[in-house]
Design a protein around this motif. Structure first.
Motif, short mmCIF file in Angstrom:
data_model
loop_
_atom_site.label_atom_id
_atom_site.label_comp_id
_atom_site.label_asym_id
_atom_site.label_seq_id
_atom_site.Cartn_x
_atom_site.Cartn_y
_atom_site.Cartn_z
N LEU A 29 41.59 40.25 36.51
CA LEU A 29 42.32 39.03 36.16
C LEU A 29 43.62 38.93 36.95
O LEU A 29 43.93 37.88 37.53
CB LEU A 29 42.61 39.02 34.66
CG LEU A 29 43.47 37.87 34.13
CD1 LEU A 29 42.74 36.54 34.29
CD2 LEU A 29 43.84 38.10 32.67
N ALA A 30 44.38 40.02 36.99
CA ALA A 30 45.65 40.00 37.70
C ALA A 30 45.45 39.79 39.20
O ALA A 30 46.19 39.04 39.84
CB ALA A 30 46.40 41.31 37.45
N ALA A 31 44.42 40.43 39.75
CA ALA A 31 44.15 40.28 41.18
C ALA A 31 43.77 38.84 41.52
O ALA A 31 44.24 38.27 42.52
CB ALA A 31 43.04 41.23 41.61
N LEU A 32 42.92 38.25 40.70
CA LEU A 32 42.49 36.87 40.95
C LEU A 32 43.63 35.88 40.76
O LEU A 32 43.74 34.91 41.51
CB LEU A 32 41.31 36.53 40.04
CG LEU A 32 40.00 37.24 40.40
CD1 LEU A 32 38.98 37.11 39.28
CD2 LEU A 32 39.42 36.69 41.70
N HIS A 33 44.48 36.13 39.78
CA HIS A 33 45.65 35.25 39.57
C HIS A 33 46.58 35.34 40.78
O HIS A 33 47.03 34.32 41.32
CB HIS A 33 46.38 35.65 38.30
CG HIS A 33 47.49 34.72 37.93
ND1 HIS A 33 48.39 34.99 36.92
CD2 HIS A 33 47.88 33.53 38.44
CE1 HIS A 33 49.25 34.00 36.82
NE2 HIS A 33 48.97 33.10 37.74
N ARG A 34 46.86 36.56 41.23
CA ARG A 34 47.74 36.75 42.38
C ARG A 34 47.16 36.06 43.62
O ARG A 34 47.87 35.34 44.34
CB ARG A 34 47.93 38.25 42.65
CG ARG A 34 48.66 38.55 43.95
CD ARG A 34 48.83 40.05 44.16
NE ARG A 34 47.58 40.79 44.07
CZ ARG A 34 46.67 40.85 45.04
NH1 ARG A 34 46.86 40.18 46.19
NH2 ARG A 34 45.56 41.57 44.89
N ALA A 35 45.87 36.29 43.87
CA ALA A 35 45.24 35.70 45.05
C ALA A 35 45.23 34.18 44.99
O ALA A 35 45.44 33.51 46.02
CB ALA A 35 43.82 36.23 45.20
N PHE A 36 45.01 33.64 43.79
CA PHE A 36 45.00 32.18 43.68
C PHE A 36 46.38 31.62 43.97
O PHE A 36 46.51 30.61 44.68
CB PHE A 36 44.52 31.74 42.30
CG PHE A 36 44.42 30.25 42.17
CD1 PHE A 36 43.31 29.57 42.67
CD2 PHE A 36 45.44 29.51 41.59
CE1 PHE A 36 43.22 28.19 42.59
CE2 PHE A 36 45.36 28.13 41.50
CZ PHE A 36 44.25 27.47 42.00
N GLN A 37 47.42 32.24 43.42
CA GLN A 37 48.78 31.74 43.67
C GLN A 37 49.12 31.83 45.15
O GLN A 37 49.81 30.95 45.69
CB GLN A 37 49.78 32.53 42.83
CG GLN A 37 49.66 32.32 41.31
CD GLN A 37 50.12 30.94 40.85
OE1 GLN A 37 50.16 29.97 41.63
NE2 GLN A 37 50.45 30.82 39.58
N GLU A 38 48.65 32.86 45.83
CA GLU A 38 48.87 32.97 47.27
C GLU A 38 48.17 31.84 48.02
O GLU A 38 48.73 31.27 48.97
CB GLU A 38 48.37 34.32 47.77
CG GLU A 38 49.23 35.50 47.32
CD GLU A 38 48.61 36.85 47.62
OE1 GLU A 38 49.28 37.88 47.38
OE2 GLU A 38 47.46 36.88 48.11
#
Length: 217
Positions: free
Chosen positions: A94-103
């Motif tokens: 979840l954290a990885a996908l959230h970070r990648a989406f914000q990028e």
């Protein structure tokens, strides 16, 4: 003694470069025609004529007409799975996908939905492309489920894997459509990025109670 007039073979790198140039040329002409006259109304023959190549050359590079319009399919369908596979130590899926989406929002990445008004309208006006995009979202979710299974060491048909992939895939699906809707409403990419950055945090936070520690590296 006969002179060999056979032209020298091109190096593999040059051949590949020329193939990529041809592919991009076809894609550019196809997109221009799709935007100008609609996806359904544009024929492969018209695209070939615009690019000044044979019709068969178009179909050699693009098996389906939809592939001409949505030509980043592999990047799109692999994105979530690749993010999970490359998550940082101690980082959950979840954290990885959230970070990648914000990028991707900060970069205003077309794969995230920042396609521009003409392209967004082309998709919205085409039943064929709309259906194809739904299929790509489905493929992306399926590949995410495979990555989550690998990350957690569980069977590919485990129900938790598919529920987690469904929840995470839905968030990305909804946010993608939200970007498209705001684009069609005439908002600039900078405005959309500001709105979506906040909405993405809200969306991913909804999944925290269930997935905060799921598939942690």
């Amino acid at each position: 003694m006969a002179t060999d007039t056979t032209p020298p073979a091109q190096p593999p790198g040059l051949r590949e470069s020329k193939k990529q140039e041809t592919r991009q040329l076809i894609s550019d002409h196809a997109t221009r025609l799709f935007i100008a006259q609609g996806f359904e109304r544009t024929t492969i023959a018209e695209i070939a004529a615009a690019a000044r190549i044979a019709k068969k050359t178009v179909t050699n590079y693009f098996a389906r007409k939809e592939d001409l319009a949505l030509d980043h399919q592999e990047e799109f369908t692999a994105a979530l799975a690749d993010t999970v596979a490359a998550r940082r130590p101690g980082e959950s899926a979840l954290a990885a996908l959230h970070r990648a989406f914000q990028e991707s929002v900060a970069a205003q990445d077309p794969v995230a939905g920042f396609s521009g008004p003409e392209f967004a309208r082309m998709i919205a006006d085409s039943p064929t492309l709309t259906a194809c995009l739904r299929g790509l979202h489905d493929q992306r979710e399926h590949r995410l489920a495979q990555a989550l299974a690998a990350a957690t060491g569980t069977a590919p048909d485990d129900i938790t894997v598919h529920i987690a992939a469904g929840l995470l895939g839905t968030v990305h699906r909804v946010l993608f459509q939200r970007i498209q809707d705001l684009t069609l409403a005439g908002r600039s990419n900078d405005e959309i990025a500001r709105v979506i950055a906040g909405e993405a945090t809200q969306a991913f936070d909804l999944l925290e109670p269930a997935l905060a520690h799921y598939a942690t590296a």
